[in-house]
Design an enzyme around this catalytic site. Structure first.
Site, PDB file in Angstrom:
ATOM      1  N   HIS A  94      -1.873 -28.879 -27.941  1.00  0.00           N
ATOM      2  CA  HIS A  94      -0.622 -28.836 -27.248  1.00  0.00           C
ATOM      3  C   HIS A  94      -0.654 -27.158 -27.342  1.00  0.00           C
ATOM      4  CE1 HIS A  94       1.508 -28.915 -30.928  1.00  0.00           C
ATOM      5  NE2 HIS A  94       2.015 -28.082 -30.784  1.00  0.00           N
ATOM      6  N   HIS A 117       1.516 -22.964 -27.701  1.00  0.00           N
ATOM      7  CA  HIS A 117       2.547 -21.984 -27.658  1.00  0.00           C
ATOM      8  C   HIS A 117       2.576 -21.074 -27.092  1.00  0.00           C
ATOM      9  CE1 HIS A 117       5.141 -25.242 -30.267  1.00  0.00           C
ATOM     10  NE2 HIS A 117       3.210 -25.110 -30.917  1.00  0.00           N
ATOM     11  N   THR A 141       6.455 -27.663 -36.013  1.00  0.00           N
ATOM     12  CA  THR A 141       7.848 -26.844 -35.310  1.00  0.00           C
ATOM     13  C   THR A 141       8.998 -26.997 -34.412  1.00  0.00           C
ATOM     14  OG1 THR A 141       6.434 -25.707 -34.179  1.00  0.00           O
ATOM     15  CG2 THR A 141       5.579 -25.122 -36.009  1.00  0.00           C
ATOM     16  N   THR A 142       8.865 -28.261 -34.650  1.00  0.00           N
ATOM     17  CA  THR A 142       9.644 -28.647 -33.589  1.00  0.00           C
ATOM     18  C   THR A 142      10.495 -30.008 -34.141  1.00  0.00           C
ATOM     19  OG1 THR A 142       7.964 -29.512 -32.202  1.00  0.00           O
ATOM     20  CG2 THR A 142       8.571 -27.969 -31.024  1.00  0.00           C
ATOM     21  N   HIS A 177      -1.977 -25.675 -31.402  1.00  0.00           N
ATOM     22  CA  HIS A 177      -1.942 -26.949 -32.482  1.00  0.00           C
ATOM     23  C   HIS A 177      -2.945 -28.078 -32.025  1.00  0.00           C
ATOM     24  CE1 HIS A 177       1.806 -24.578 -33.687  1.00  0.00           C
ATOM     25  NE2 HIS A 177       0.702 -23.697 -34.119  1.00  0.00           N
ATOM     26  N   HIS A 216       8.732 -29.199 -23.304  1.00  0.00           N
ATOM     27  CA  HIS A 216       8.226 -27.630 -24.329  1.00  0.00           C
ATOM     28  C   HIS A 216       7.181 -27.648 -24.587  1.00  0.00           C
ATOM     29  CE1 HIS A 216       7.776 -30.835 -28.200  1.00  0.00           C
ATOM     30  NE2 HIS A 216       8.450 -31.762 -26.777  1.00  0.00           N
TER      31      HIS A 216
END
Ligand SMILES: *[C@@H]1O[C@H](CO)[C@@H](O)[C@H](O)[C@H]1NC(C)=O
Ligand SMILES: *[C@@H]1O[C@H](CO)[C@@H](O)[C@H](O)[C@H]1NC(C)=O
Ligand SMILES: [Zn+2]
Length: 268
Positions: free
Chosen positions: A80, A82, A188-189, A105, A53
């Site tokens: 990671h 986004h 947020t996941t 992040h 993801h």
């Protein structure tokens, strides 16, 4: 997508992330002093992973932060990203309704914990440092190594080792890490644990359009193009957002020049 469909039940708490930050409502907070960064300059070997993801770089636990009104010392575990589609807008947090092309992040957990899962049970167990990206005319050479490695990990659950990188290479210089927003939120996941002390820096990271577009060559766990891998903004539900300085004057010119007004946030 499936990631969200299956588990959305666990993600409907009242202190969720990301959020939209309304700059005229943020509260200046003198306790939000500059951080003390340890190991950010040290070079290391890190696994760059397509985790299905996002793309994630594992970090050595010798990288640590304290200060900035954090209650404890925290050690880094990974960063990671986004992003949007083919270099388009794709940050998670928004500022005055505006989205950025990408958001980093850097995930830290309290010293005493061994895993993110363990830290997630503590309401201040996780400290995430967030940086927004901004499209620049010229390429950011400090990202060449990471971006050229993406072609080896287009498939989910694959990894490649980055040699001789340091965290400092990827983020604004330390002098530009003193202005930031702070609020309490969640991962947020899934499982969206409400365990995160969020810090979002005002200074942005420049990448060219081509560099931003390169992230869209990765594939999700389901084989689809890995694009728009952000969660939409969640309600503040009365939470306050604090700012590290009384002066917000820089924000409008430095941070938002190239952003485009966010239309309506609909997730993947
Ligand atoms: C990287 O991939 C190799 C080969 O599939 C695997 O054995 C290893 O555990 C992976 N490393 C990480 C950190 O995921
Ligand atoms: C970073 O700090 C330097 C020195 O204060 C300043 O000239 C520069 O504009 C800053 N960069 C950003 C992106 O804020
Ligand atoms: Zn994230």
């Amino acid at each position: 997508p499936e990631l969200w469909g299956l588990v959305s039940q666990t993600c409907n708490g009242r202190s969720q992330s990301p959020v939209n930050i309304v700059t005229r409502k943020v509260l200046p907070d003198e306790r939000l002093t500059p951080f003390h960064f340890t190991g950010y300059k040290e070079t290391f070997y890190g696994s760059l992973i397509n985790n299905g993801h996002s793309v994630q770089l594992n970090l050595p636990s010798s990288i640590q932060i304290k200060g900035g009104n954090l209650v404890d010392e925290y050690k880094a575990i990974q960063f990671h990203l986004h992003w949007g589609k083919d270099g388009g807008l794709g940050s998670e947090h928004t500022i005055d309704g505006e989205k950025f092309p990408m958001e980093m992040h850097i995930v830290h957990i309290k010293e005493e914990y061994d895993s993110l899962a363990e830290a997630s049970k503590d309401s201040t167990g996780v400290a995430v440092l967030g940086f927004f990206f901004q499209e620049s005319e010229s390429a950011n050479e400090k990202y060449d190594h990471l971006i050229s490695a993406l072609k080896y990990i287009s498939q989910p659950k694959t990894n490649v080792t980055l040699v001789g990188v340091s965290l400092d290479m990827f983020i604004p210089s330390e002098i530009n890490r003193t202005k930031y927003f702070r609020y309490k939120g969640s991962l947020t996941t899934p499982d969206c644990a409400e365990a995160v002390v969020w810090t979002l820096f005002e200074s942005t990271i420049p990448l060219s359009r081509n560099q931003l577009t390169a992230f869209s060559q990765l594939l999700f766990y389901d084989g689809q193009k890995m694009v728009n891998n952000y969660r939409p903004v969640q309600p503040l539900n009365g939470r306050e957002v604090y700012y590290s300085s009384g002066q917000l004057a820089l924000v409008s010119c430095v941070l938002f020049t190239k952003s485009v007004l966010l239309s309506s946030a609909s997730f993947i």
